[in-house]
Design a protein around this motif. Structure first.
Motif, mmCIF file in Angstrom:
data_model
loop_
_atom_site.group_PDB
_atom_site.id
_atom_site.type_symbol
_atom_site.label_atom_id
_atom_site.label_comp_id
_atom_site.label_asym_id
_atom_site.label_seq_id
_atom_site.Cartn_x
_atom_site.Cartn_y
_atom_site.Cartn_z
ATOM 1 N N LEU A 1 12.820 23.265 -61.832
ATOM 2 C CA LEU A 1 11.601 24.014 -61.508
ATOM 3 C C LEU A 1 10.558 23.916 -62.621
ATOM 4 O O LEU A 1 9.363 23.768 -62.346
ATOM 5 N N LEU B 1 6.594 22.471 -62.184
ATOM 6 C CA LEU B 1 5.347 23.123 -62.574
ATOM 7 C C LEU B 1 4.540 22.227 -63.510
ATOM 8 O O LEU B 1 3.317 22.107 -63.370
ATOM 9 N N ALA C 1 6.183 26.595 -68.795
ATOM 10 C CA ALA C 1 6.829 26.852 -67.511
ATOM 11 C C ALA C 1 8.178 27.535 -67.717
ATOM 12 O O ALA C 1 8.527 28.486 -66.995
ATOM 13 N N TRP D 1 7.534 31.168 -68.435
ATOM 14 C CA TRP D 1 7.145 31.900 -67.233
ATOM 15 C C TRP D 1 8.367 32.189 -66.361
ATOM 16 O O TRP D 1 8.521 33.297 -65.837
ATOM 17 N N ILE D 2 9.218 31.182 -66.197
ATOM 18 C CA ILE D 2 10.379 31.325 -65.318
ATOM 19 C C ILE D 2 11.337 32.369 -65.876
ATOM 20 O O ILE D 2 11.800 33.263 -65.156
ATOM 21 N N ARG E 1 8.243 35.451 -63.717
ATOM 22 C CA ARG E 1 6.897 35.339 -63.136
ATOM 23 C C ARG E 1 6.833 34.331 -61.990
ATOM 24 O O ARG E 1 5.831 34.268 -61.287
ATOM 25 N N VAL E 2 7.905 33.543 -61.804
ATOM 26 C CA VAL E 2 7.882 32.454 -60.822
ATOM 27 C C VAL E 2 8.877 32.757 -59.710
ATOM 28 O O VAL E 2 10.021 33.147 -59.967
ATOM 29 N N ILE F 1 6.151 27.914 -53.891
ATOM 30 C CA ILE F 1 6.222 28.389 -55.277
ATOM 31 C C ILE F 1 5.039 29.317 -55.537
ATOM 32 O O ILE F 1 3.897 29.006 -55.200
ATOM 33 N N THR F 2 5.322 30.466 -56.149
ATOM 34 C CA THR F 2 4.257 31.375 -56.572
ATOM 35 C C THR F 2 4.439 31.715 -58.045
ATOM 36 O O THR F 2 5.555 31.740 -58.556
ATOM 37 N N VAL F 3 3.321 31.950 -58.717
ATOM 38 C CA VAL F 3 3.317 32.412 -60.102
ATOM 39 C C VAL F 3 2.520 33.704 -60.135
ATOM 40 O O VAL F 3 1.368 33.742 -59.718
ATOM 41 N N ASP F 4 3.161 34.782 -60.580
ATOM 42 C CA ASP F 4 2.537 36.107 -60.577
ATOM 43 C C ASP F 4 2.019 36.474 -59.188
ATOM 44 O O ASP F 4 0.967 37.086 -59.034
ATOM 45 N N LEU G 1 1.153 28.540 -55.888
ATOM 46 C CA LEU G 1 0.908 27.480 -56.872
ATOM 47 C C LEU G 1 0.215 26.315 -56.191
ATOM 48 O O LEU G 1 0.725 25.743 -55.242
#
Length: 252
Positions: A20, A24, A35, A38-39, A43-44, A65-68, A72
């Protein structure tokens, strides 16, 4: 009433699979190390489920996939050349608090960009940055042999035999270091400028190669990568590459 026919299960996304964090990074939104942070911070999410494992396997083109909480999207590809000044570290953050190339670009309004190769703190000149990790890998991969040209001021006057030995190369710390080309540009009374071309780059390659022959480096400036020349771009300034320049350096 006959039962409705059962739908076959959806086929999993096809194509190469990556972790993953790498997915990103390949989509140009952040570095792989960012990345991973974040993971691990939760946040992912993938298909609505938070994933905390940077190595979580995904198909290259897989969505969801989403971030916050935000979907994405593939980042627009950006390609930049920067004339690095001496004294800047090529790093997004330096544990010793030294100035970085990103400090020099902080007001440029650019998206996340990763350096395409490195220049050490004392070196100057042409540095490429991009969020296209495939393009960047094609330039830095030793197997592609993209020439990097440097102008190097040294603390002695080299003779033709010495220049030939730079091409023959040496072994240092288990690595073979050699110049594809070494030529005299101009000479003064006590020092000279050389043009040195590498088709692969080891850590501090030129400095180590010259040191092995008792030569000290006074200045080291990268002036070209492949056919892309630094030209008259002022120190500390940057510009976008045009489509032809990007295509000329593409190896993948």
């Amino acid at each position: 009433m006959p039962a409705a026919p059962r739908r076959p299960p959806a086929s999993p996304p096809r194509g190469p699979r990556h972790g993953l964090a790498r997915v990103l990074s390949k989509r140009g939104v952040c570095s792989r190390s960012q990345a991973e942070q974040w993971i691990r911070a939760g946040r992912v999410a993938v298909d609505g489920r938070v994933v905390r494992d940077p190595a979580y396997s995904m198909a290259e083109g897989q969505g969801g996939i989403t971030v916050d909480g935000q979907a994405l999207a593939e980042a627009a590809r950006v390609y930049v050349m920067f004339n690095k000044q001496r004294g800047l570290v090529v790093s997004a953050a330096d544990e010793r608090g030294r100035a970085t190339v990103y400090d020099a670009l902080v007001e440029a309004g650019l998206p996340w960009l990763g350096p395409v190769g490195r220049l050490d703190k004392a070196s100057e000149g042409l540095l490429l940055l991009s969020n296209d990790t495939v393009w960047a890998a094609g330039i830095t991969d030793p197997a592609t042999h993209v020439d990097k040209t440097y102008h190097v001021q040294v603390d002695r006057l080299p003779d033709p035999a010495l220049l030939a030995r730079l091409g023959e190369g040496i072994m240092d710390q288990g690595e073979r270091l050699a110049a594809r080309k070494a030529a005299l540009l101009r000479a003064g009374e006590r020092n000279a400028w050389l043009e040195i071309v590498l088709d692969e780059g080891r850590n501090r390659h030129i400095r180590r190669l010259l040191a092995a022959h008792g030569i000290g480096v006074l200045r080291l400036v990268r002036v070209a990568i492949g056919g892309l020349v630094l030209g008259d771009l002022p120190k500390g300034q940057w510009r976008h590459l045009d489509d032809a320049e990007v295509a000329a350096l593409r190896r993948r």
